[in-house]
Write a protein that holds these residues in place. Structure first.
Motif, short mmCIF file in Angstrom:
data_model
loop_
_atom_site.label_atom_id
_atom_site.label_comp_id
_atom_site.label_asym_id
_atom_site.label_seq_id
_atom_site.Cartn_x
_atom_site.Cartn_y
_atom_site.Cartn_z
N SER A 75 1.06 -1.00 0.33
CA SER A 75 0.00 0.01 0.03
C SER A 75 0.47 1.37 0.09
N ARG A 76 2.10 0.96 0.94
CA ARG A 76 3.12 2.41 1.18
C ARG A 76 3.31 2.19 -0.52
N THR A 113 1.26 3.81 -2.98
CA THR A 113 0.50 5.71 -2.74
C THR A 113 2.57 5.95 -2.44
#
Length: 89
Positions: A26-27, A30
């Motif tokens: 997810s990071r 992003t």
């Protein structure tokens, strides 16, 4: 369902690793999204900065085994080409 003590422990470990890997993935997404947004806005300097921030994050994902090495290289190559085209235009 896990029957032996070993398989129960492995199931618990996999569950923990899955959560950690999900957060890492997810990071990374992003950081990549920030590059995409900078490119879409047409701001070459912001895109270059976002790309420089995204690269180590993506490579860290490779080191941790979240992303395959070639996948990361392909993403970096394509984003770099788009940022370069944006600053040339």
């Amino acid at each position: 369902m896990a029957n032996t003590a070993q398989s129960k422990k492995r199931a618990r470990q996999i569950e923990r690793r899955t959560d950690v890997n999900k957060a890492r993935r997810s990071r990374i997404r992003t950081f990549l999204r920030k590059v995409e947004e900078a490119i879409a806005s047409g701001d070459a300097e912001a895109a270059r900065t976002a790309l420089q921030n995204a690269q180590p994050e993506l490579m860290r994902g490779v080191t941790r085994g979240v992303v395959h090495k070639n996948t990361a290289a392909r993403k970096m190559s394509r984003l770099s080409a788009r940022v370069k085209a944006l600053s040339a235009a």
